[in-house]
Write a protein that holds these residues in place. Structure first.
Motif, PDB file in Angstrom:
ATOM      1  N   TRP A  45       0.825  -1.200   0.000  1.00 28.60           N
ATOM      2  CA  TRP A  45       0.000   0.000   0.000  1.00 28.60           C
ATOM      3  C   TRP A  45       0.868   1.262   0.000  1.00 28.60           C
ATOM      4  N   ARG A  95       2.322   1.855  -3.447  1.00 26.95           N
ATOM      5  CA  ARG A  95       1.327   2.360  -4.387  1.00 26.95           C
ATOM      6  C   ARG A  95       0.957   3.808  -4.067  1.00 26.95           C
ATOM      7  N   ASP A 128      -4.375   5.177   0.144  1.00 27.46           N
ATOM      8  CA  ASP A 128      -3.382   4.119   0.347  1.00 27.46           C
ATOM      9  C   ASP A 128      -2.516   4.392   1.579  1.00 27.46           C
TER      10      ASP A 128
END
Length: 220
Positions: A137, A140, A156
């Motif tokens: 996460w 990203r 995220d």
């Protein structure tokens, strides 16, 4: 793992996510880059699909992380603090999945090549295959930030911090976005939290000094 809730984050996401455009940040704001965030851990080597992952006991790993975070926060020796930070980052990179490790490595190479679309495609698969993997996460979130998609980056970051509230890279990223969007008070809180976790963050120290000067009405 402990949950750390950022009320300011939840209030910002509805504003930024969805169809609403990102506010005009003005010409004085430099384009985002990966350098704004803390350096990401080095990618695991791509060995043509042959990635060896050691089995670890989750409780032992948690205990080890807790000790390393204590060492990081309390160490008076910069070299010792750097070693603790590095070991924490290496633990964060351990997904427990050969497939995820390969995808993360290839996503890292795509980021280095400025191929953000490919990096996102790879990281989309990472978070589906291993939703409990905080670094997926976080990685990203960094790519979304580099694409100036702050709403998706914040979402995220929220997931990263729910899984690992001590993730100083995600905390710094949150603070940077808050500051870019004009939420200076929230940014100050987030930078201070990142510095509590990792006192060696020079960017957080500088940002805190600037924000406190601005709050007092003095030029940064």
């Amino acid at each position: 793992m402990r949950i750390f809730v950022f009320t300011c984050l939840f209030s910002m996401v509805p504003l930024l996510a969805g169809a609403q455009p990102v506010p005009d940040l003005g010409p004085e704001v430099d384009p985002p880059s990966a350098e704004d965030f803390n350096p990401m851990p080095e990618d695991l080597p791509d060995t043509g699909g042959q990635v060896v992952v050691e089995e670890t006991d989750p409780e032992e790993e948690k205990s080890r992380l807790d000790q390393l975070f204590d060492d990081l926060a309390q160490s008076d020796e910069p070299s010792a603090a750097e070693r603790a930070a590095r070991e924490i980052q290496m633990i964060w990179m351990e997904s427990g999945s050969d497939t995820v490790d390969i995808l993360m490595s290839r996503a890292g190479k795509a980021i280095q090549a400025d191929d953000h679309a490919l990096a996102l495609d790879l990281l989309d698969v990472v978070v589906v295959l291993k939703p409990s993997f905080a670094e997926g996460w976080n990685r990203r979130a960094t790519v979304h930030y580099m694409r100036e998609d702050f709403g998706k980056s914040l979402v995220d970051i929220e997931r990263t911090l729910a899984l690992e509230p001590r993730h100083w890279g995600a905390l710094s990223g949150l603070a940077i976005i808050q500051r870019r969007l004009g939420f200076d008070e929230d940014a100050l809180v987030s930078f201070k939290r990142a510095l509590e976790v990792n006192p060696g963050l020079e960017n957080a120290v500088e940002a805190i000094e600037d924000l406190e000067k601005e709050a007092e009405g003095a030029p940064a």
